[in-house]
Design a protein around this motif. Sequence first.
Motif, PDB file in Angstrom:
ATOM      1  N   LYS A 131       0.843  -1.201   0.000  1.00 32.52           N
ATOM      2  CA  LYS A 131       0.000   0.000   0.000  1.00 32.52           C
ATOM      3  C   LYS A 131       0.877   1.249   0.000  1.00 32.52           C
ATOM      4  CE  LYS A 131      -4.217  -1.802   1.925  1.00 32.52           C
ATOM      5  NZ  LYS A 131      -4.686  -2.401   3.164  1.00 32.52           N
TER       6      LYS A 131
ATOM      7  N   GLU B  39       7.012   8.088   5.335  1.00 31.76           N
ATOM      8  CA  GLU B  39       5.683   8.456   5.843  1.00 31.76           C
ATOM      9  C   GLU B  39       5.818   9.661   6.758  1.00 31.76           C
ATOM     10  OE1 GLU B  39       3.721   4.582   7.308  1.00 31.76           O
ATOM     11  OE2 GLU B  39       5.762   4.128   6.643  1.00 31.76           O
ATOM     12  N   GLU B  40       4.944  10.600   6.535  1.00 26.80           N
ATOM     13  CA  GLU B  40       4.976  11.834   7.338  1.00 26.80           C
ATOM     14  C   GLU B  40       3.526  12.299   7.452  1.00 26.80           C
ATOM     15  OE1 GLU B  40       6.678  14.996   5.085  1.00 26.80           O
ATOM     16  OE2 GLU B  40       7.117  16.204   6.829  1.00 26.80           O
ATOM     17  N   GLY B  41       2.917  12.087   8.619  1.00 27.26           N
ATOM     18  CA  GLY B  41       1.495  12.412   8.761  1.00 27.26           C
ATOM     19  C   GLY B  41       0.687  11.598   7.767  1.00 27.26           C
ATOM     20  N   ASP B  42      -0.142  12.264   6.972  1.00 20.57           N
ATOM     21  CA  ASP B  42      -0.936  11.489   6.014  1.00 20.57           C
ATOM     22  C   ASP B  42      -0.280  11.406   4.635  1.00 20.57           C
ATOM     23  OD1 ASP B  42      -1.351  14.067   5.280  1.00 20.57           O
ATOM     24  OD2 ASP B  42      -3.496  14.117   5.754  1.00 20.57           O
ATOM     25  N   LEU B  43       1.004  11.774   4.568  1.00 18.38           N
ATOM     26  CA  LEU B  43       1.734  11.632   3.294  1.00 18.38           C
ATOM     27  C   LEU B  43       2.544  10.342   3.304  1.00 18.38           C
ATOM     28  CD1 LEU B  43       2.884  12.780   0.566  1.00 18.38           C
ATOM     29  CD2 LEU B  43       4.726  13.776   1.949  1.00 18.38           C
ATOM     30  N   ALA B  44       2.387   9.546   2.251  1.00 22.54           N
ATOM     31  CA  ALA B  44       3.244   8.364   2.084  1.00 22.54           C
ATOM     32  C   ALA B  44       3.882   8.450   0.707  1.00 22.54           C
ATOM     33  CB  ALA B  44       2.432   7.088   2.217  1.00 22.54           C
TER      34      ALA B  44
END
Length: 217
Positions: free
Chosen positions: A52, A63-68
């Motif tokens: 994913k 991954e940083e908060g809701d950023l992948a």
Amino acid sequence: MKPTITAFEKSPDRGRGLARDMRVRWALEEVGQPYDVRLLSFSEMKETSHRKLHPFGQIPTYEEGDLALFESGAIVFHIAERHAGLLPDDANARARAIAWMFAALSTMEPPIVELGMAALFEHDKPWHKDRFPILEDRVRVRLNELSNRLGDADWLDGAFSAGDLLMVTVLRRLNSLGIVEKYPSLSAYVARGEARPAYRCAFADQLAVFTNTLPIG
Ligand code: GTB
């Protein structure tokens, strides 16, 4: 927000810093951004949960908060865009530094990886002795051109940038083949990159993963 990256639990390079998490670690160290690392086994990289994050089931991810993010170049670019220190402020100089990032990944890296794969995995093939010199020549052409452009400058375009960071990590892939050594300016360029405190920190951290997972005795 502290980012998390992924790296090999047991790197096949035995801590030589050749896997692509190294360039992400180095970029994070250059900008002074602390980060966490999630180590993955080869089978974990292929699990649905990791796919994913990374459609090709590889490392590194970010991954940083809701950023992948996946793709080491995109990750380094993201870090360089969000923090000072890896891309110049001047718009034209910034565009040129980004061009060097692409040059590292799309002009230099493919023939270098191809040669490395041939050296590692194609020794026993009947066509190896014919193909290997062809691959070597392709790499030499590019090294020659890069060396001509670098000349006696410290970095590719003025101050150290994300372009240099990626280029040095790409050239390091040739370490065991003794080719870069034939180009003194490129050898010195790689050594300059490796001497940077941020590089040394990143290198030590990825090496510690390998040494800490060595079986005792
Ligand atoms: N284009 C992608 C990127 O730049 O992020 C390529 C990512 C990639 O190739 N990841 C490799 C991986 O996850 C690790 S870096 N491989 C496992 C798999 O595909 O199943 C490549 C790498 C691996 C090992 C060495 N080594 O041992 O020297 C060097 C580089």
